[in-house]
Design an enzyme around this catalytic site. Structure first.
Site, mmCIF file in Angstrom:
data_model
loop_
_atom_site.group_PDB
_atom_site.id
_atom_site.type_symbol
_atom_site.label_atom_id
_atom_site.label_comp_id
_atom_site.label_asym_id
_atom_site.label_seq_id
_atom_site.Cartn_x
_atom_site.Cartn_y
_atom_site.Cartn_z
ATOM 1 N N ARG A 23 0.819 -1.216 0.000
ATOM 2 C CA ARG A 23 0.000 0.000 0.000
ATOM 3 C C ARG A 23 0.852 1.265 0.000
ATOM 4 O O ARG A 23 0.430 2.293 0.542
ATOM 5 C CB ARG A 23 -0.952 0.026 1.207
ATOM 6 N N ARG A 27 -2.948 6.566 1.055
ATOM 7 C CA ARG A 27 -3.410 7.780 1.732
ATOM 8 C C ARG A 27 -2.470 8.382 2.763
ATOM 9 O O ARG A 27 -2.685 9.499 3.218
ATOM 10 C CB ARG A 27 -4.768 7.506 2.387
ATOM 11 N N ARG A 36 -6.272 12.294 -4.978
ATOM 12 C CA ARG A 36 -7.528 11.630 -4.586
ATOM 13 C C ARG A 36 -8.663 12.634 -4.400
ATOM 14 O O ARG A 36 -9.838 12.317 -4.660
ATOM 15 C CB ARG A 36 -7.280 10.835 -3.304
ATOM 16 N N ASP A 72 -6.523 -2.251 -7.624
ATOM 17 C CA ASP A 72 -7.149 -2.921 -6.490
ATOM 18 C C ASP A 72 -7.419 -4.372 -6.858
ATOM 19 O O ASP A 72 -7.559 -4.700 -8.033
ATOM 20 C CB ASP A 72 -8.455 -2.241 -6.069
ATOM 21 N N TYR A 149 -14.814 -11.805 -0.479
ATOM 22 C CA TYR A 149 -15.486 -10.515 -0.706
ATOM 23 C C TYR A 149 -16.747 -10.679 -1.540
ATOM 24 O O TYR A 149 -17.765 -10.024 -1.294
ATOM 25 C CB TYR A 149 -14.547 -9.530 -1.404
HETATM 26 O O1 CP3 Z 1 0.217 -1.442 -2.651
HETATM 27 C C1 CP3 Z 1 -0.098 -0.450 -3.350
HETATM 28 O O2 CP3 Z 1 0.261 0.707 -3.088
HETATM 29 C C2 CP3 Z 1 -0.929 -0.670 -4.596
HETATM 30 C C3 CP3 Z 1 -2.301 -0.394 -4.422
HETATM 31 C C4 CP3 Z 1 -3.243 -1.355 -3.727
HETATM 32 C C5 CP3 Z 1 -4.520 -0.922 -3.286
HETATM 33 N N1 CP3 Z 1 -5.227 -2.007 -2.873
HETATM 34 C C6 CP3 Z 1 -4.987 0.477 -3.322
HETATM 35 C C7 CP3 Z 1 -6.117 0.880 -2.465
HETATM 36 C C8 CP3 Z 1 -3.161 -2.725 -3.469
HETATM 37 C C9 CP3 Z 1 -1.997 -3.678 -3.669
HETATM 38 C C10 CP3 Z 1 -4.426 -3.125 -2.955
HETATM 39 C C11 CP3 Z 1 -4.764 -4.527 -2.627
HETATM 40 C C12 CP3 Z 1 -5.972 -4.797 -1.855
HETATM 41 N N2 CP3 Z 1 -7.206 -4.237 -1.997
HETATM 42 C C13 CP3 Z 1 -6.067 -5.809 -0.860
HETATM 43 C C14 CP3 Z 1 -4.967 -6.735 -0.460
HETATM 44 C C15 CP3 Z 1 -3.987 -6.088 0.436
HETATM 45 C C16 CP3 Z 1 -4.370 -6.054 1.885
HETATM 46 O O3 CP3 Z 1 -4.426 -4.937 2.424
HETATM 47 O O4 CP3 Z 1 -4.610 -7.110 2.484
HETATM 48 C C17 CP3 Z 1 -7.375 -5.799 -0.370
HETATM 49 C C18 CP3 Z 1 -7.913 -6.692 0.724
HETATM 50 C C19 CP3 Z 1 -8.096 -4.812 -1.100
HETATM 51 C C20 CP3 Z 1 -9.533 -4.445 -0.977
HETATM 52 C C21 CP3 Z 1 -9.665 -3.053 -0.517
HETATM 53 N N3 CP3 Z 1 -9.460 -1.933 -1.289
HETATM 54 C C22 CP3 Z 1 -10.055 -2.625 0.767
HETATM 55 C C23 CP3 Z 1 -10.371 -3.526 1.931
HETATM 56 C C24 CP3 Z 1 -10.076 -1.231 0.726
HETATM 57 C C25 CP3 Z 1 -10.568 -0.316 1.811
HETATM 58 C C26 CP3 Z 1 -9.635 -0.253 2.942
HETATM 59 C C27 CP3 Z 1 -8.784 0.945 2.786
HETATM 60 O O5 CP3 Z 1 -7.558 0.814 2.916
HETATM 61 O O6 CP3 Z 1 -9.371 2.021 2.571
HETATM 62 C C28 CP3 Z 1 -9.656 -0.807 -0.555
HETATM 63 C C29 CP3 Z 1 -9.491 0.578 -1.040
HETATM 64 C C30 CP3 Z 1 -8.112 0.963 -1.460
HETATM 65 N N4 CP3 Z 1 -7.286 0.199 -2.228
HETATM 66 C C31 CP3 Z 1 -7.477 2.204 -1.182
HETATM 67 C C32 CP3 Z 1 -6.216 2.155 -1.817
HETATM 68 C C33 CP3 Z 1 -5.165 3.239 -1.867
HETATM 69 C C34 CP3 Z 1 -8.074 3.372 -0.419
HETATM 70 C C35 CP3 Z 1 -8.998 4.104 -1.330
HETATM 71 C C36 CP3 Z 1 -9.023 5.578 -1.125
HETATM 72 O O7 CP3 Z 1 -8.067 6.278 -1.522
HETATM 73 O O8 CP3 Z 1 -10.032 6.061 -0.613
#
Ligand code: CP3
Length: 352
Positions: A23, A27, A36, A72, A149
């Site tokens: 990640r 953010r 964003r 994502d 999911y």
């Molecule tokens: O690693 C990176 O920087 C690449 C980007 C990336 C995102 N999601 C961006 C994201 C990666 C590799 C993911 C994978 C992802 N997405 C996973 C597996 C990794 C882990 O954390 O276990 C999962 C379970 C998801 C599903 C997902 N997407 C969730 C549960 C959420 C909400 C939780 C949160 O962190 O807000 C997201 C949204 C998400 N994916 C955001 C980002 C930057 C936040 C969105 C925003 O900017 O509002």
């Protein structure tokens, strides 16, 4: 050109431990939040120029040793015809989670749509803009994590619908996991064709399964994906969170590296793996809320736990939290760059 990350995956010696963080495009970065503010999350994912901009931010700012394409894991269920929204403070929410298993037959194939084309385009563009500076990682969710999911409809503490289905509809679950496996392989091969140089598989909810269930409903599919992708010559990192019970099997699943979560002790993992594959991890993301001095001490501890005989990619043991101070990330990268050469001296013959 900085090839340390790929060197470790390919079993070549390095002068210091490469680092990236899960990640990292997210953010905690003010530069990410500024982008964003102008776009919805999914707009960012599906607009190549924007996805590439935030992919490169952490590379330019901190000098990580690998970039990961901003995207994502839930784009696959979306491209198969499910509708997902990302709600502020709630995360992903599906409009119509799978509860009637006949719905599985109605899921489309990602090959039948052009929905994911902007993601492949983002990979191509990111490679061009990186100019070989650091390698680019592509990723996908594991079949079990995606299925969890798709059935639950959102994140959950218990994933009770998805977990109950393993008992009530095991054949339908295998059918779904098999379908997802095939789609994930197509998706990852397209990402590799577009320029992804390594692949990480996120099985974020592996720890929701009993060890027996993990070996039945997740591991065989992870193995299928790893073997299909490794056969293209692209290294695979498997991150099965909270599944240390199956580390030995995972290390023989065709991957080049295993991600280790922060709740798992690194040293016994390394003993078990015996350098068959590299390890990645596993600093507690919460350690980044400590002082720079304490962060440095914690980094030293992870390096010590891994030791000098094991191939290692430094990372957190799960994603970086949005509230993480930027100065902590700088302290983390500096500490890894400064402390890790000590652990590589013998292998490279370099004396400091
Ligand atoms: O690693 C990176 O920087 C690449 C980007 C990336 C995102 N999601 C961006 C994201 C990666 C590799 C993911 C994978 C992802 N997405 C996973 C597996 C990794 C882990 O954390 O276990 C999962 C379970 C998801 C599903 C997902 N997407 C969730 C549960 C959420 C909400 C939780 C949160 O962190 O807000 C997201 C949204 C998400 N994916 C955001 C980002 C930057 C936040 C969105 C925003 O900017 O509002």
């Amino acid at each position: 050109m900085n090839t340390r990350f790929l060197d470790v995956l390919n079993g070549r010696p390095v002068d210091r431990t490469p680092i990236w963080v899960m990640r990292q495009a997210g953010r905690y970065l003010p530069e990410y939040r500024a982008v964003r503010a102008k776009h919805s999350f999914l707009d960012m994912v599906y607009t190549p120029e924007v996805a590439v901009e935030v992919t490169l931010q952490p590379i330019d700012i901190f000098g990580f040793d690998a970039a990961i394409i901003f995207s994502d894991i839930l784009v696959i269920p979306e491209a198969m015809g499910m509708h997902v929204q990302f709600l502020e403070g709630r995360g992903p929410v599906f409009d119509a989670p799978i509860r009637d298993f006949r719905a599985i037959d109605r899921l489309g194939s990602i090959s039948a749509t052009d929905k994911l084309d902007p993601i492949y385009e983002a990979v191509r563009l990111a490679r061009t803009e990186l100019e070989g500076k650091v390698p680019l990682i592509g990723f996908a969710g594991a079949p079990w994590t995606l299925a969890a999911y798709m059935i639950e409809g959102s994140g959950s503490k218990t994933f009770q619908h998805a977990r109950a289905a393993l008992y009530t509809h095991p054949d339908a679950m295998h059918a779904l996991l098999d379908r997802l496996t095939r789609e994930i392989i197509i998706y990852l091969k397209n990402k590799i064709a577009a320029g992804a140089q390594a692949i990480q598989i996120f099985d974020s909810w592996a720890g929701q399964l009993t060890p027996q269930q993990f070996r039945t409903f997740s591991l065989p599919y992870l193995k299928k994906i790893s073997e299909a992708i490794s056969a293209t010559g692209t290294p695979v990192i498997l991150f099965a969170r909270n599944a240390a019970h199956s580390l030995d099997e995972l290390s023989q699943a065709g991957a080049a590296a295993l991600g280790i979560d922060w709740q798992t002790e690194m040293a016994p993992c390394c003993d078990l793996i015996k350098n068959r594959v590299a390890v990645q991890g596993n600093l507690d993301p919460l350690a980044l809320f400590a002082t720079p001095g304490e962060i440095r001490a914690q980094v030293g501890q992870v390096l010590e736990n891994v030791g000098s005989s094991q191939r290692h990619i430094f990372n957190l043991g799960h994603g970086i939290l949005p509230q993480t101070p930027v100065a902590s990330v700088r302290a983390l990268v500096d500490a890894v760059h400064e402390l890790s050469p000590l652990y590589h001296r013998e292998k490279t013959g370099v004396t400091l």
